[in-house]
Structures are given as structure tokens and as C-alpha cells.
Write a protein that holds these residues in place. Sequence first.
Motif, PDB file in Angstrom:
ATOM      1  N   MET A   1       0.840  -1.180   0.000  1.00 49.36           N
ATOM      2  CA  MET A   1       0.000   0.000   0.000  1.00 49.36           C
ATOM      3  C   MET A   1       0.890   1.250   0.000  1.00 49.36           C
ATOM      4  O   MET A   1       1.799   1.379   0.800  1.00 49.36           O
ATOM      5  N   ILE A   2       0.599   2.156  -0.893  1.00 50.23           N
ATOM      6  CA  ILE A   2       1.337   3.418  -0.970  1.00 50.23           C
ATOM      7  C   ILE A   2       0.475   4.509  -0.350  1.00 50.23           C
ATOM      8  O   ILE A   2      -0.665   4.708  -0.745  1.00 50.23           O
ATOM      9  N   LEU A   3       1.030   5.181   0.648  1.00 47.77           N
ATOM     10  CA  LEU A   3       0.298   6.249   1.310  1.00 47.77           C
ATOM     11  C   LEU A   3       0.674   7.590   0.702  1.00 47.77           C
ATOM     12  O   LEU A   3       1.814   7.804   0.305  1.00 47.77           O
ATOM     13  N   ASP A   4      -0.291   8.496   0.688  1.00 48.96           N
ATOM     14  CA  ASP A   4      -0.123   9.809   0.053  1.00 48.96           C
ATOM     15  C   ASP A   4       0.416  10.855   1.032  1.00 48.96           C
ATOM     16  O   ASP A   4       0.412  12.020   0.736  1.00 48.96           O
ATOM     17  N   TYR A   5       0.864  10.442   2.194  1.00 48.28           N
ATOM     18  CA  TYR A   5       1.346  11.412   3.169  1.00 48.28           C
ATOM     19  C   TYR A   5       2.587  10.877   3.862  1.00 48.28           C
ATOM     20  O   TYR A   5       2.893   9.693   3.810  1.00 48.28           O
ATOM     21  N   GLU A   6       3.275  11.800   4.537  1.00 52.49           N
ATOM     22  CA  GLU A   6       4.508  11.468   5.242  1.00 52.49           C
ATOM     23  C   GLU A   6       4.579  12.324   6.504  1.00 52.49           C
ATOM     24  O   GLU A   6       3.787  13.255   6.675  1.00 52.49           O
ATOM     25  N   PRO A   7       5.506  12.017   7.418  1.00 57.21           N
ATOM     26  CA  PRO A   7       5.605  12.818   8.638  1.00 57.21           C
ATOM     27  C   PRO A   7       5.700  14.320   8.347  1.00 57.21           C
ATOM     28  O   PRO A   7       6.408  14.743   7.428  1.00 57.21           O
ATOM     29  N   GLY A   8       4.913  15.073   9.110  1.00 55.68           N
ATOM     30  CA  GLY A   8       4.869  16.525   8.922  1.00 55.68           C
ATOM     31  C   GLY A   8       3.666  16.996   8.141  1.00 55.68           C
ATOM     32  O   GLY A   8       3.250  18.149   8.250  1.00 55.68           O
ATOM     33  N   ASP A   9       3.064  16.099   7.349  1.00 57.87           N
ATOM     34  CA  ASP A   9       1.889  16.471   6.558  1.00 57.87           C
ATOM     35  C   ASP A   9       0.685  16.705   7.461  1.00 57.87           C
ATOM     36  O   ASP A   9       0.544  16.087   8.517  1.00 57.87           O
ATOM     37  N   LYS A  10      -0.189  17.583   7.021  1.00 57.28           N
ATOM     38  CA  LYS A  10      -1.451  17.856   7.717  1.00 57.28           C
ATOM     39  C   LYS A  10      -2.537  16.982   7.102  1.00 57.28           C
ATOM     40  O   LYS A  10      -2.614  16.851   5.877  1.00 57.28           O
ATOM     41  N   VAL A  11      -3.376  16.402   7.965  1.00 58.04           N
ATOM     42  CA  VAL A  11      -4.429  15.498   7.514  1.00 58.04           C
ATOM     43  C   VAL A  11      -5.698  15.707   8.339  1.00 58.04           C
ATOM     44  O   VAL A  11      -5.662  16.325   9.402  1.00 58.04           O
ATOM     45  N   THR A  12      -6.799  15.169   7.833  1.00 57.04           N
ATOM     46  CA  THR A  12      -8.040  15.094   8.604  1.00 57.04           C
ATOM     47  C   THR A  12      -8.586  13.677   8.484  1.00 57.04           C
ATOM     48  O   THR A  12      -8.268  12.956   7.548  1.00 57.04           O
ATOM     49  N   ASN A  13      -9.410  13.312   9.448  1.00 50.84           N
ATOM     50  CA  ASN A  13     -10.125  12.043   9.406  1.00 50.84           C
ATOM     51  C   ASN A  13     -11.566  12.403   9.091  1.00 50.84           C
ATOM     52  O   ASN A  13     -12.267  12.952   9.939  1.00 50.84           O
ATOM     53  N   GLU A  14     -11.997  12.129   7.894  1.00 53.11           N
ATOM     54  CA  GLU A  14     -13.339  12.526   7.457  1.00 53.11           C
ATOM     55  C   GLU A  14     -14.446  11.879   8.288  1.00 53.11           C
ATOM     56  O   GLU A  14     -15.544  12.402   8.367  1.00 53.11           O
ATOM     57  N   ASN A  15     -14.160  10.754   8.936  1.00 49.44           N
ATOM     58  CA  ASN A  15     -15.154  10.096   9.790  1.00 49.44           C
ATOM     59  C   ASN A  15     -15.249  10.747  11.160  1.00 49.44           C
ATOM     60  O   ASN A  15     -16.188  10.487  11.907  1.00 49.44           O
ATOM     61  N   ASN A  16     -14.244  11.554  11.499  1.00 54.75           N
ATOM     62  CA  ASN A  16     -14.205  12.224  12.807  1.00 54.75           C
ATOM     63  C   ASN A  16     -13.725  13.659  12.629  1.00 54.75           C
ATOM     64  O   ASN A  16     -12.666  14.042  13.127  1.00 54.75           O
ATOM     65  N   LYS A  17     -14.500  14.443  11.925  1.00 55.76           N
ATOM     66  CA  LYS A  17     -14.101  15.819  11.610  1.00 55.76           C
ATOM     67  C   LYS A  17     -13.887  16.665  12.864  1.00 55.76           C
ATOM     68  O   LYS A  17     -13.097  17.601  12.857  1.00 55.76           O
ATOM     69  N   ASP A  18     -14.585  16.323  13.954  1.00 57.69           N
ATOM     70  CA  ASP A  18     -14.448  17.089  15.186  1.00 57.69           C
ATOM     71  C   ASP A  18     -13.066  16.932  15.826  1.00 57.69           C
ATOM     72  O   ASP A  18     -12.707  17.675  16.730  1.00 57.69           O
ATOM     73  N   TRP A  19     -12.258  15.980  15.359  1.00 56.39           N
ATOM     74  CA  TRP A  19     -10.887  15.836  15.838  1.00 56.39           C
ATOM     75  C   TRP A  19     -10.032  17.016  15.407  1.00 56.39           C
ATOM     76  O   TRP A  19      -8.994  17.272  15.982  1.00 56.39           O
ATOM     77  N   GLY A  20     -10.443  17.698  14.348  1.00 61.12           N
ATOM     78  CA  GLY A  20      -9.677  18.831  13.831  1.00 61.12           C
ATOM     79  C   GLY A  20      -8.578  18.390  12.874  1.00 61.12           C
ATOM     80  O   GLY A  20      -8.546  17.260  12.408  1.00 61.12           O
ATOM     81  N   ILE A  21      -7.683  19.299  12.603  1.00 61.34           N
ATOM     82  CA  ILE A  21      -6.566  19.025  11.699  1.00 61.34           C
ATOM     83  C   ILE A  21      -5.465  18.346  12.502  1.00 61.34           C
ATOM     84  O   ILE A  21      -5.180  18.718  13.634  1.00 61.34           O
ATOM     85  N   GLY A  22      -4.861  17.329  11.889  1.00 59.39           N
ATOM     86  CA  GLY A  22      -3.783  16.608  12.555  1.00 59.39           C
ATOM     87  C   GLY A  22      -2.498  16.673  11.765  1.00 59.39           C
ATOM     88  O   GLY A  22      -2.508  16.924  10.561  1.00 59.39           O
ATOM     89  N   GLN A  23      -1.395  16.443  12.459  1.00 61.59           N
ATOM     90  CA  GLN A  23      -0.089  16.392  11.803  1.00 61.59           C
ATOM     91  C   GLN A  23       0.459  14.978  11.951  1.00 61.59           C
ATOM     92  O   GLN A  23       0.508  14.438  13.066  1.00 61.59           O
ATOM     93  N   VAL A  24       0.841  14.377  10.824  1.00 62.77           N
ATOM     94  CA  VAL A  24       1.403  13.034  10.828  1.00 62.77           C
ATOM     95  C   VAL A  24       2.741  13.057  11.570  1.00 62.77           C
ATOM     96  O   VAL A  24       3.613  13.859  11.258  1.00 62.77           O
ATOM     97  N   GLN A  25       2.878  12.167  12.558  1.00 59.47           N
ATOM     98  CA  GLN A  25       4.109  12.065  13.338  1.00 59.47           C
ATOM     99  C   GLN A  25       5.003  10.943  12.817  1.00 59.47           C
ATOM    100  O   GLN A  25       6.208  11.115  12.713  1.00 59.47           O
ATOM    101  N   SER A  26       4.392   9.782  12.519  1.00 53.97           N
ATOM    102  CA  SER A  26       5.168   8.644  12.024  1.00 53.97           C
ATOM    103  C   SER A  26       4.260   7.681  11.278  1.00 53.97           C
ATOM    104  O   SER A  26       3.042   7.702  11.450  1.00 53.97           O
ATOM    105  N   ILE A  27       4.894   6.843  10.458  1.00 54.95           N
ATOM    106  CA  ILE A  27       4.179   5.792   9.723  1.00 54.95           C
ATOM    107  C   ILE A  27       5.024   4.528   9.834  1.00 54.95           C
ATOM    108  O   ILE A  27       6.154   4.488   9.341  1.00 54.95           O
TER     109      ILE A  27
END
Length: 69
Positions: A1-27
Motif C-alpha cells: 500500500m502506498i500512502l499519500d502522506y509522510e511525517p509533517g503532513d497535515k491530515v483530517t479524518n473525514e469520519n471524525n471531523k471534530d478531531w480537527g486538523i492533525g499532523q502526521v508524526q510517524s508511519i
Amino acid sequence: MILDYEPGDKVTNENNKDWGIGQVQSIINGKVTVNFENVGKKVINSKIIQLEKLYKWTLKKKRKLLFHL
């Protein structure tokens, strides 16, 4: 599986929008550790939950929308 993000990227979880914006720490082995604004650190199984990567123009747009609410 190829992921479209890496550490430092900003992401959201569309199933839990109330979590807010997150920053990827590790994969590691498909597990994505994300530090979210409203709920702190979460470990996401990328095989089950799809995170949406936010690009600079998306962040500006979302912040404007939040500001105007």
C-alpha cells in the motif's frame, strides 16, 4: 500500500471531523500516528481508515470557513 502522506503532513479524518486538523508524526507498518488539534495523538490503521491529506490551499480554505462560522 502506498500512502499519500509522510511525517509533517497535515491530515483530517473525514469520519471524525471534530478531531480537527492533525499532523502526521510517524508511519510504521501501515499504522499512522497523528497528533490532532482537539483529541491529541491517535494511531490510525491506514488499511481501515483513510486520512485526507490537506494541501496549503485546502488549509487556507478550511481555516477561512472555520473563521466565518
